[in-house]
Design a protein around this motif. Sequence first.
Motif, PDB file in Angstrom:
ATOM      1  N   VAL A  78       4.253  -2.749  -8.536  1.00  0.00           N
ATOM      2  CA  VAL A  78       3.012  -2.467  -7.921  1.00  0.00           C
ATOM      3  C   VAL A  78       2.161  -1.473  -8.556  1.00  0.00           C
ATOM      4  CG1 VAL A  78       1.970  -1.319  -5.848  1.00  0.00           C
ATOM      5  CG2 VAL A  78       3.739  -2.779  -5.561  1.00  0.00           C
ATOM      6  N   ASP A  79       0.953  -1.722  -8.830  1.00  0.00           N
ATOM      7  CA  ASP A  79       0.146  -0.878  -9.694  1.00  0.00           C
ATOM      8  C   ASP A  79      -0.747   0.164  -8.649  1.00  0.00           C
ATOM      9  OD1 ASP A  79      -1.772   0.395 -11.132  1.00  0.00           O
ATOM     10  OD2 ASP A  79      -2.289  -1.213 -12.412  1.00  0.00           O
ATOM     11  N   PRO A  80      -0.589   1.168  -8.583  1.00  0.00           N
ATOM     12  CA  PRO A  80      -0.983   2.242  -7.832  1.00  0.00           C
ATOM     13  C   PRO A  80      -2.641   2.074  -7.721  1.00  0.00           C
ATOM     14  CG  PRO A  80       0.470   3.286  -8.824  1.00  0.00           C
ATOM     15  CD  PRO A  80       0.464   1.937  -9.628  1.00  0.00           C
ATOM     16  N   THR A  81      -3.172   1.911  -8.778  1.00  0.00           N
ATOM     17  CA  THR A  81      -4.460   2.115  -9.064  1.00  0.00           C
ATOM     18  C   THR A  81      -5.264   0.844  -8.326  1.00  0.00           C
ATOM     19  OG1 THR A  81      -4.350   1.144 -11.210  1.00  0.00           O
ATOM     20  CG2 THR A  81      -4.694   3.573 -10.933  1.00  0.00           C
ATOM     21  N   VAL A  82      -4.419  -0.327  -8.783  1.00  0.00           N
ATOM     22  CA  VAL A  82      -5.074  -1.632  -8.188  1.00  0.00           C
ATOM     23  C   VAL A  82      -5.091  -1.474  -6.559  1.00  0.00           C
ATOM     24  CG1 VAL A  82      -4.764  -4.023  -7.712  1.00  0.00           C
ATOM     25  CG2 VAL A  82      -4.619  -2.807 -10.067  1.00  0.00           C
ATOM     26  N   THR A  83      -3.721  -0.977  -5.967  1.00  0.00           N
ATOM     27  CA  THR A  83      -3.319  -0.935  -4.670  1.00  0.00           C
ATOM     28  C   THR A  83      -4.570  -0.191  -3.898  1.00  0.00           C
ATOM     29  OG1 THR A  83      -1.547  -0.247  -5.247  1.00  0.00           O
ATOM     30  CG2 THR A  83      -1.638  -1.723  -3.430  1.00  0.00           C
ATOM     31  N   LEU A  84      -4.775   1.063  -4.242  1.00  0.00           N
ATOM     32  CA  LEU A  84      -5.533   1.935  -3.607  1.00  0.00           C
ATOM     33  C   LEU A  84      -6.828   1.581  -3.837  1.00  0.00           C
ATOM     34  CD1 LEU A  84      -3.622   5.402  -4.395  1.00  0.00           C
ATOM     35  CD2 LEU A  84      -3.249   3.764  -2.335  1.00  0.00           C
ATOM     36  N   ARG A  85      -7.364   0.876  -4.865  1.00  0.00           N
ATOM     37  CA  ARG A  85      -8.699   0.480  -4.898  1.00  0.00           C
ATOM     38  C   ARG A  85      -9.065  -0.271  -3.762  1.00  0.00           C
ATOM     39  NH1 ARG A  85      -9.405  -1.825 -10.130  1.00  0.00           N
ATOM     40  NH2 ARG A  85      -8.804   0.208 -11.139  1.00  0.00           N
ATOM     41  N   THR A  86      -8.218  -1.083  -3.282  1.00  0.00           N
ATOM     42  CA  THR A  86      -8.690  -2.268  -2.363  1.00  0.00           C
ATOM     43  C   THR A  86      -8.720  -1.447  -1.050  1.00  0.00           C
ATOM     44  OG1 THR A  86      -6.274  -2.490  -1.915  1.00  0.00           O
ATOM     45  CG2 THR A  86      -7.291  -4.027  -3.372  1.00  0.00           C
ATOM     46  N   ARG A 137       0.766  -1.239  -0.022  1.00  0.00           N
ATOM     47  CA  ARG A 137      -0.064   0.073   0.048  1.00  0.00           C
ATOM     48  C   ARG A 137       0.826   1.252   0.029  1.00  0.00           C
ATOM     49  NH1 ARG A 137      -3.576  -2.038   4.806  1.00  0.00           N
ATOM     50  NH2 ARG A 137      -5.199  -3.403   3.520  1.00  0.00           N
ATOM     51  N   GLU A 138       1.877   1.344   0.911  1.00  0.00           N
ATOM     52  CA  GLU A 138       2.984   2.572   1.244  1.00  0.00           C
ATOM     53  C   GLU A 138       3.366   2.753  -0.260  1.00  0.00           C
ATOM     54  OE1 GLU A 138       6.000   1.638   3.492  1.00  0.00           O
ATOM     55  OE2 GLU A 138       7.206   3.216   2.528  1.00  0.00           O
ATOM     56  N   ILE A 139       3.880   1.772  -0.949  1.00  0.00           N
ATOM     57  CA  ILE A 139       4.333   1.802  -2.412  1.00  0.00           C
ATOM     58  C   ILE A 139       3.587   2.299  -3.259  1.00  0.00           C
ATOM     59  CG2 ILE A 139       5.782   0.496  -4.083  1.00  0.00           C
ATOM     60  CD1 ILE A 139       6.840  -1.278  -1.918  1.00  0.00           C
ATOM     61  N   GLY A 140       2.433   1.857  -3.173  1.00  0.00           N
ATOM     62  CA  GLY A 140       1.444   2.144  -4.190  1.00  0.00           C
ATOM     63  C   GLY A 140       1.364   3.789  -4.066  1.00  0.00           C
ATOM     64  N   ILE A 141       0.996   4.295  -2.709  1.00  0.00           N
ATOM     65  CA  ILE A 141       1.076   5.580  -2.501  1.00  0.00           C
ATOM     66  C   ILE A 141       1.718   6.304  -2.816  1.00  0.00           C
ATOM     67  CG2 ILE A 141       0.713   7.339  -0.609  1.00  0.00           C
ATOM     68  CD1 ILE A 141      -1.012   5.323   0.892  1.00  0.00           C
ATOM     69  N   ARG A 142       3.291   5.997  -2.672  1.00  0.00           N
ATOM     70  CA  ARG A 142       4.371   6.588  -3.284  1.00  0.00           C
ATOM     71  C   ARG A 142       4.198   6.639  -4.696  1.00  0.00           C
ATOM     72  NH1 ARG A 142       9.135   7.012   0.277  1.00  0.00           N
ATOM     73  NH2 ARG A 142       8.616   6.069   2.358  1.00  0.00           N
ATOM     74  N   MET A 143       4.075   5.410  -5.153  1.00  0.00           N
ATOM     75  CA  MET A 143       3.845   5.648  -6.838  1.00  0.00           C
ATOM     76  C   MET A 143       2.823   6.917  -7.167  1.00  0.00           C
ATOM     77  SD  MET A 143       5.148   1.909  -7.668  1.00  0.00           S
ATOM     78  CE  MET A 143       5.586   2.091  -9.570  1.00  0.00           C
ATOM     79  N   ALA A 144       1.772   6.658  -6.793  1.00  0.00           N
ATOM     80  CA  ALA A 144       0.707   7.439  -7.076  1.00  0.00           C
ATOM     81  C   ALA A 144       1.203   9.077  -6.889  1.00  0.00           C
ATOM     82  CB  ALA A 144      -0.568   7.257  -6.222  1.00  0.00           C
ATOM     83  N   LEU A 145       2.068   9.264  -5.974  1.00  0.00           N
ATOM     84  CA  LEU A 145       2.348  10.627  -5.561  1.00  0.00           C
ATOM     85  C   LEU A 145       3.557  11.099  -6.608  1.00  0.00           C
ATOM     86  CD1 LEU A 145       1.847  10.880  -1.819  1.00  0.00           C
ATOM     87  CD2 LEU A 145       0.618  11.776  -3.559  1.00  0.00           C
ATOM     88  N   GLY A 146       3.973   9.978  -7.520  1.00  0.00           N
ATOM     89  CA  GLY A 146       4.935  10.502  -8.297  1.00  0.00           C
ATOM     90  C   GLY A 146       6.463   9.699  -8.302  1.00  0.00           C
ATOM     91  N   ALA A 147       6.620   8.869  -7.203  1.00  0.00           N
ATOM     92  CA  ALA A 147       7.799   8.137  -7.231  1.00  0.00           C
ATOM     93  C   ALA A 147       7.906   7.193  -8.634  1.00  0.00           C
ATOM     94  CB  ALA A 147       7.891   7.134  -5.918  1.00  0.00           C
ATOM     95  N   ALA A 148       9.165   7.111  -9.096  1.00  0.00           N
ATOM     96  CA  ALA A 148       9.639   6.316 -10.277  1.00  0.00           C
ATOM     97  C   ALA A 148       9.919   4.938  -9.566  1.00  0.00           C
ATOM     98  CB  ALA A 148      10.549   6.877 -11.036  1.00  0.00           C
ATOM     99  N   ARG A 149       9.640   3.976 -10.753  1.00  0.00           N
ATOM    100  CA  ARG A 149       9.983   2.582 -10.328  1.00  0.00           C
ATOM    101  C   ARG A 149      11.307   2.415  -9.725  1.00  0.00           C
ATOM    102  NH1 ARG A 149       6.198  -0.678 -12.365  1.00  0.00           N
ATOM    103  NH2 ARG A 149       4.943   0.157 -13.841  1.00  0.00           N
ATOM    104  N   ALA A 150      12.432   3.234 -10.372  1.00  0.00           N
ATOM    105  CA  ALA A 150      13.687   3.224  -9.809  1.00  0.00           C
ATOM    106  C   ALA A 150      13.899   3.853  -8.633  1.00  0.00           C
ATOM    107  CB  ALA A 150      14.434   4.180 -10.607  1.00  0.00           C
ATOM    108  N   ASP A 151      13.086   4.543  -8.213  1.00  0.00           N
ATOM    109  CA  ASP A 151      12.901   5.067  -6.553  1.00  0.00           C
ATOM    110  C   ASP A 151      12.516   3.796  -5.909  1.00  0.00           C
ATOM    111  OD1 ASP A 151      13.578   7.722  -7.499  1.00  0.00           O
ATOM    112  OD2 ASP A 151      11.844   8.182  -7.741  1.00  0.00           O
TER     113      ASP A 151
END
Lengths: 121, 884
Positions: B875-883, B790-804
């Motif tokens: 991790v796909d942000p949309t999937v994780t955050l939907r749950t 979830r945390e990773i999903g949020i980070r990615m939704a907020l703009g973190a790149a895969r490399a990060d």
Amino acid sequence: MTKGRQTDLQKSEVLQGTLDLMVLKTLEALGPLHGYGVARRLEQLSEDVLQLNEGTVYTSLLRLQHQGWISAHWGTSENNRKAKFYQITRSGRKQLARETASWERISGVIGRVLRLAGDEP
Amino acid sequence: MISGLRVFAAKLRGSFDKSRQDGDLDQEMREHLALLAERFVGRGMTPDEAAYAARRQFGNGLVLRETMNEMRTFAALERLGKDLRYGARLLARNPRFAAVAFLTLGLGIGVNTAIFSLVEGLLLKPLPYRHADRLVVPATIFQRFNSDRGSVAYADILDWKAQSDLFAAVSAYSPGDVDVTGEGEPERVHVLAVDADYFRVFERPLLIGRSFAAEETLPGASRVAVLSYALWLRRYGGDRHILGRRLELNGLPCEVIGITQQRSTWPSEGELLVPLRIAPLKDKDLLRRDNHIFQALARLKRGVSLQGAQARLTVMGEGIAHQETGRAGTNWKLHPLAAYIIGPTLRQTLLVLFGAALFVLLIACVNVANLLLVRGAAREKEVAIRNALGAGWNRLAAQFMAESLLLSAGGGLAGILGGYWSLKGLIRFAPTDVPWLDRVHMDLGVMAFAAVLCLATLVLAGVVPAIQAARLEPVEFLREANRTSSGGRRSSRLRGLLVISELALAIVLLTGAGLLIRSFSRMQRIDPGFPTRNLLTLQISLPRARYETKPQIAAGFDQVTSAIRRIPGVLSASATSSLPVGGGGFYLGRVFLREGQPEPPATTDTQAAWSVIQPEYFSTLGIRVLQGRQFTDHDTQQSPPVVIISRSMARQMFPDQNPLGRRIRSWRDENLYREIVGVVDDLHYDSLTEKIGNNVYVPHQQDTWGTLAVLVRTTGDPKALLPSLRRQIASVDKRLAIAEVKTMDQIVAAELARPRFSMFLLVIFGATALILAAIGTYGVMAYNVEQRVREIGIRMALGAARADVLKMVAGGAARLAGAGVLGGIAGAAALTRLMRTLLFGVSPTDVQTFVLVAALLTLVALAAAYLPARRATRVDPTVTLRTE
């Protein structure tokens, strides 16, 4: 539930040794009795100073049984119902004599000490 | 005490008719309540009020029943049974976890039981001899050879025999071989020539018959022998009428006068005991203090300590070293027999292996603890709810412990089975020179050890996760769950710590294994000094009965080798008193002087090994003759005495001169001047790993021995020629026994067998550790990623790149690996010192090994973290955050 039991035990712990002694004395004085009878006698003697759950009488009876100081048998109660009667044994009488002596000695000492402490200004 | 017993007995009774007693109590309670209620009704209450008041006055019936139940029976045991059943159900529900845990613990415990069986059998079990703790081996300390196990002089033994307040008995003996002929096949057996005190050292070892009388040890007495139990059974079928019968030993008749009991004497390979025939008064050489040609055995007097006896001997030995020039730099050492047999290297090897096995078990425990932690974390919700409902944490922890108990018991069983099979393998592939492997069994002691290990694993792997899982505050859990961030922050720190310790332990093991690999490859690269392929060796003794004079013996051996040379496929053949690379024969160290050189003190003289050889020895072996010539058939008893010396000997004795034509003598021994006719290349004589020493060779015609090792150089596989070899030898004398048939490759392999074996074991342990550490790291990293989806999903939704994200996860792994590697290197640097004696040509803190192992482990740890890290980047942000 667990917690409830724990506090219950703590409350009766204070009484345990004394209660056993009183139950043993009751059975010596009155002869075979059932648990209810013991509870009534204790209530009568303690003149409401001792507040106890009457159920704890049964744990006391079981402890005394384990030590072989009392024995139990099924009989019929005054109002013709089946009841378990407890009776002091020979080793129970001896134990009672020992306990009584040591109780008197200790309570005497404690009493003296408390009086002394009380006399101090 | 007595009242405790009474309660126990009552509980025992109570456990059996629990239901009846429950019924009784119920009835009593009902009756009591009814009577109370009646009483209250009598005081004017309604029946309902009365019943309520009665219950109040009586107290909580349920609690009472449970209390009484606990008093009447072994409730704790019953709870344990329930917990075990519950644990078993949990394990059954998760068979993959159960299998991994069982296997891991089984591996750890199995390895330990197998190694402990060796330790117990070889180091802990008492010897089979009577009062074996008082048996000692007196030996000579030679400072210049760095040895404390040297053979002893006869005069020394006489001195010790005189110390009757220290020793109950002291015996001189001399091991050798003898050909037994007469009845049955000719056979060569190991013989011990012993003096009469030998039987007192072992305290009545005879089964039947008698021991040697003192006069039977004098030269010229009638010949007698005592058979060992083993030889008696093997060759004579345990025939009790053998006493008084005559055997033929080396062709001479000899009367059997006794049989020893089974395993009652040492050295146990000595199958035949004959009197040591010496007349010290007649033989002045025998009494010389520098003539170290005997072995000794002694029994300490009852009540005399080893240290006490050693102290006295040290003082005596110092005095002798002071007086006798030939004894400078020597003293005496008393070895307890058990320590003498096992030797310091084998002991150290076993202890290192034992330590390594314990490390494997530790790593296994850490891994299982990790698994349990993860499982505990997965059960956080269940625990929190039960906790909120009032279950005490100790009650919950007990339940978790029950599960661990199942795991460790199952692991223990798997371990004992696995250990049994590994022990069989260990014994089968163990080097043949390890003594007493027949004393190694999985016995009760080993089982007790396995049980202790089970308990230890239970504590190590079970306690922390159980407390951790059970000590969850419901509030904390609910708060963490609400924040939807990573659950169980504390346990994640603990898991990190476990990974670090696991990696560190693995590093220590792998460093040990790496050092052994490196030192073994050093050993393998040692050049013995000659080509070892296609070279066969065997031993032949010419019986004195038929080969009486020296010319007869010399001629006999010449006939044998020339017969062998005629076999097609044989390039050349020769014979020697002692084979190179510790291949067998008689190692004879002597001191040499140049012509005209004054006799120096013993510490500065030139020592060399004395070998008697036939012509063609050097060409058969493949040793270069650097100067001068080989021996030929013209070097005979009648020709001038000659000698060939090795290159390092030549350099030491004649630094800047040509040694050819110079004369040397072996001072204090042969004392005959011999002319140097040749200089040959060096070779490893005593053993491969010893440093190269000096060698001196003399012709067999001029120093004739009755036992020689024959060397045969062949064109192809030398073993294929064995039948024709036997035929050819029999054509010379069909009653000759052939012994110790070995190829030179086998001799070299046997030299390396022990280091190979310990390397092999430590590499297995290291590999196991590596795999376990990789699994552990992977498990923890994967779990961490799962928790943080979830945390990773949020980070990615907020703009973190895969490399990060990759950097974040891999960075966590790298920190763990770094800490583990550092800790491991520190531990290894501290512990590898203990294996110094097992290393050859490699320092215990060999930088190359340390760097390689650290790099390997870092790589493995990062690889184990890579898969989970890659999953994190997917991790796909949309999937994780939907749950949510």
